[in-house]
Design a protein around this motif. Structure first.
Motif, short mmCIF file in Angstrom:
data_model
loop_
_atom_site.label_atom_id
_atom_site.label_comp_id
_atom_site.label_asym_id
_atom_site.label_seq_id
_atom_site.Cartn_x
_atom_site.Cartn_y
_atom_site.Cartn_z
N LEU A 287 1.01 -1.09 0.19
CA LEU A 287 -0.06 0.05 0.09
C LEU A 287 0.86 1.15 0.12
N ASP A 288 2.14 1.08 -0.15
CA ASP A 288 3.14 2.21 -0.10
C ASP A 288 2.94 2.89 -1.54
N ASP A 289 3.48 4.13 -1.40
CA ASP A 289 3.89 4.80 -2.92
C ASP A 289 4.96 4.29 -3.49
N PHE A 290 5.16 4.44 -4.87
CA PHE A 290 6.13 3.80 -5.38
C PHE A 290 6.62 4.39 -6.77
N SER A 291 7.86 4.30 -7.03
CA SER A 291 8.21 4.57 -8.35
C SER A 291 8.65 3.50 -9.02
N ILE A 292 9.02 3.37 -10.60
CA ILE A 292 9.49 2.28 -11.02
C ILE A 292 10.58 2.82 -12.18
N LEU A 293 11.35 1.77 -12.66
CA LEU A 293 12.42 2.20 -13.39
C LEU A 293 12.18 2.98 -14.68
N PRO A 294 11.10 2.76 -15.66
CA PRO A 294 10.77 3.57 -16.73
C PRO A 294 10.45 4.92 -16.30
N ILE A 295 9.62 5.01 -15.25
CA ILE A 295 9.26 6.37 -14.63
C ILE A 295 10.48 7.30 -14.19
N GLN A 296 11.28 6.55 -13.50
CA GLN A 296 12.42 7.38 -13.03
C GLN A 296 13.31 7.63 -14.32
N ILE A 297 13.50 6.85 -15.23
CA ILE A 297 14.18 7.04 -16.66
C ILE A 297 13.65 8.56 -17.27
N PHE A 298 12.57 8.41 -17.18
CA PHE A 298 11.52 9.43 -17.91
C PHE A 298 11.63 10.68 -17.25
N ASN A 299 11.70 10.74 -15.81
CA ASN A 299 12.07 11.68 -15.01
C ASN A 299 13.37 12.48 -15.25
N TRP A 300 14.58 11.54 -15.36
CA TRP A 300 15.54 12.11 -15.58
C TRP A 300 15.99 12.67 -16.56
#
Lengths: 285, 281
Positions: A229-242
């Protein structure tokens, strides 16, 4: 020019076109990968993998995003595997051939082609809002599970279909019930194919960003998720963000993260190919 | 149109002159028939595959079902273990009685029926498992856990089909590695392991070479001491060699049934004679 020479020229012509077409895709992919590799490889280190995100590019790592991806992968597997395989078995072995089953069949095939962002919207509305799961790992995983269910169902059905009817007949004729026949003969004989399909579907899920962005996965989370139930990020979103950051250091980080993501998908595909070949050696009719 | 009883009378009286001399056992009174079918019609959707078949089958005998392709003989064979049930649009009218039980009307548990009525298929179809597992499968699905008992049953079954000496040293080997003839004998052993009373054979040698075929035919001859056997065959010589009685089917009808010897030497119907002598088929 006579007809034979003309045909030969056509033949050669098509051969050349074919070779070029085959290599265009490969060469472009290689150039892209070389570019990424030159840019990102020096950045990859154990520290990069276990560091938390940071606004200073040199200190930032992919730990939270990668753990998010691992969480999503595991939950997605747990949700989609039993449902997809059961549905495949039902449609192939139990469902009566009729208008209803044909309707289901067509719709499942169609679902496999629905853009992933639509699943994201569905996930946002139903799982995040109506079920009040918020932008949690669980909401994201259910969404991705829905996205890959059609692929798993189709793969399961194809593998089950490949088991010869004579094996089922033999089992029934010895007094086996339907479930015994499925569980003891059909599933073992088709499991390699089912597993291959599931892994390929999951490797697609790992690379999906769009539906999870819509569900509300964050670009920045300070900690790796500790519960579904925690918030999360994932690799593709991290990449997109960077990539969307102005500093060059983040572009390097993105390249490095892409390499890690590619390694994960290639490894999963490798496992799928291995399972398939191993199974074909063991079972041949 | 004759009633079933009249047809039976006709066959019995005409046959009895020769029959009682040839074989007393196979001419037991009607009550002791193993299988009785009465006015059986089989439909696949609108297509009528079997037309009003009435026939009685004696225990511990081999009955050959012959006729050209599509005549319904395989359909008739599969009536007895209800393997037709899986075909879309299948429907049966009439009575099929085995050991006094109508296997279509009463609340029959298919698993139990098929334990009593075993089947060997046209193409050898061993499971892609070890030789041992193939033979043990029938017992395992019944929930049998006693390893000693299973081992023993596997051995006796493989001995009955004369395969034991060839495979006893590598029972763990995959059954698909066996030759076609061995595979078919394995399939028969697998059927015997659950101890049926009746064995249905659907062209069991059509995919085999002559030597393997010979072995299977010898086996059938042995097995009829313990089992009631029905065999579908396209091979007239085979029907002549292995069967006590023969039934000739044509276009879904039972044209003639009787002692194999009579059917081959003195067929009453012209169609039977034409088929047997190879004028059509």
């Amino acid at each position: 020019m006579n007809r034979i020479t003309l045909n030969r020229i056509k033949d050669k012509g098509f051969l050349v076109t074919g070779i070029i077409s085959t290599f265009i895709g490969l060469v472009l992919l290689l150039i892209f990968m070389a570019d990424i590799f030159i840019e990102g490889a020096p950045r990859i280190s154990w520290k990069f993998i276990v560091s938390l995100p940071s606004r200073i590019p040199e200190r930032a790592g992919i730990y939270t995003a990668m753990m998010g991806s691992v969480w999503v992968l595991i939950l997605t597997t747990i949700i989609s595997f039993p449902i997809g395989v059961s549905a495949g078995i039902y449609l192939e072995e139990y469902a009566k051939q009729g208008r209803l089953s044909r309707l289901l069949e067509v719709n499942i095939s169609n679902l496999a082609g629905v853009p992933s962002i639509i699943y994201g919207l569905l996930g946002l509305e139903i799982f995040a809002r109506v079920m009040r799961l918020g932008s949690s790992v669980l909401a994201g995983s259910i969404t991705l599970a829905l996205l890959i269910l059609p692929i798993i169902i189709v793969a399961t059905r194809e593998s089950i279909k490949a088991v010869p009817q004579s094996i089922r007949d033999a089992s029934y004729a010895l007094g086996a019930s339907k479930w015994q026949t499925i569980y003891r003969q059909v599933l073992p004989a088709s499991f390699g194919g089912i597993l291959t399909g599931v892994i390929l579907a999951l490797s697609r899920a790992v690379g999906e960003a769009a539906p999870l962005i819509v569900v509300g996965a964050l670009a920045y989370v300070p900690f790796a998720p500790r519960s579904p139930l925690d918030d999360f990020s994932i690799l593709p979103i991290q990449i997109f963000n960077w990539i969307s950051r102005p500093q060059h250091g983040f572009i390097v980080n993105a390249a490095a993260a892409i390499i890690i993501l590619l390694i994960i998908t290639f490894a999963m595909n490798g496992i799928a190919i291995y399972l398939r070949s191993r199974w074909q050696k063991r079972v041949s009719w | 149109m004759f009633t079933e009883a009249e047809i039976m009378d006709l066959i019995m009286t005409k046959d009895s002159k020769t029959e009682h001399l040839v074989n007393d056992i196979i001419d037991k009174p009607v009550e002791e028939h193993k299988i009785t079918t009465k006015n059986v019609n089989v439909f696949y959707g609108d297509f009528k595959a079997l037309k009003n078949i009435s026939m009685k089958i004696r225990p511990f005998s081999v009955t050959a079902l012959i006729g050209p392709s599509g005549c319904g003989k395989s359909t008739y064979l599969r009536v007895f273990n209800r393997m037709n049930d899986y075909i879309n649009g299948f429907r049966l009218e009439g009575k099929v009685v085995i050991d006094g039980v109508n296997i279509y009307k009463d609340k029959i548990i298919l698993e139990k029926l098929r334990k009593e009525v075993g089947m060997v298929f046209q193409k050898p179809n061993p499971f892609p498992k070890s030789i041992f597992d193939n033979v043990a499968y029938g017992l395992q699905i019944q929930g049998m856990k006693d390893k000693h008992f299973i081992n023993e049953r596997v051995e006796t079954s493989l001995k009955k089909v004369v395969l034991w000496d060839e495979v006893k040293d590598d029972l763990k080997k995959n059954a698909l590695a066996l030759s076609g003839g061995q595979q078919q004998r394995l399939c028969i052993a697998r059927t015997l392991a659950v101890e049926p009373n009746i064995i249905l054979m659907d062209e069991p040698t059509s995919a085999l070479d002559p030597i393997s075929t010979g072995k299977i035919e010898e086996l059938i001859f042995e097995l009829k001491n313990e089992y009631t056997i029905l065999i579908v065959t396209h091979n007239m010589q085979q029907a002549g060699r292995v069967s006590d009685r023969t039934a000739f089917f044509y276009l879904g009808e039972l044209i003639e049934e009787g002692l194999t010897k009579n059917i081959f030497l003195n067929p009453k119907e012209e169609r039977t004679e034409n088929y047997i002598t190879g004028r059509f088929g």
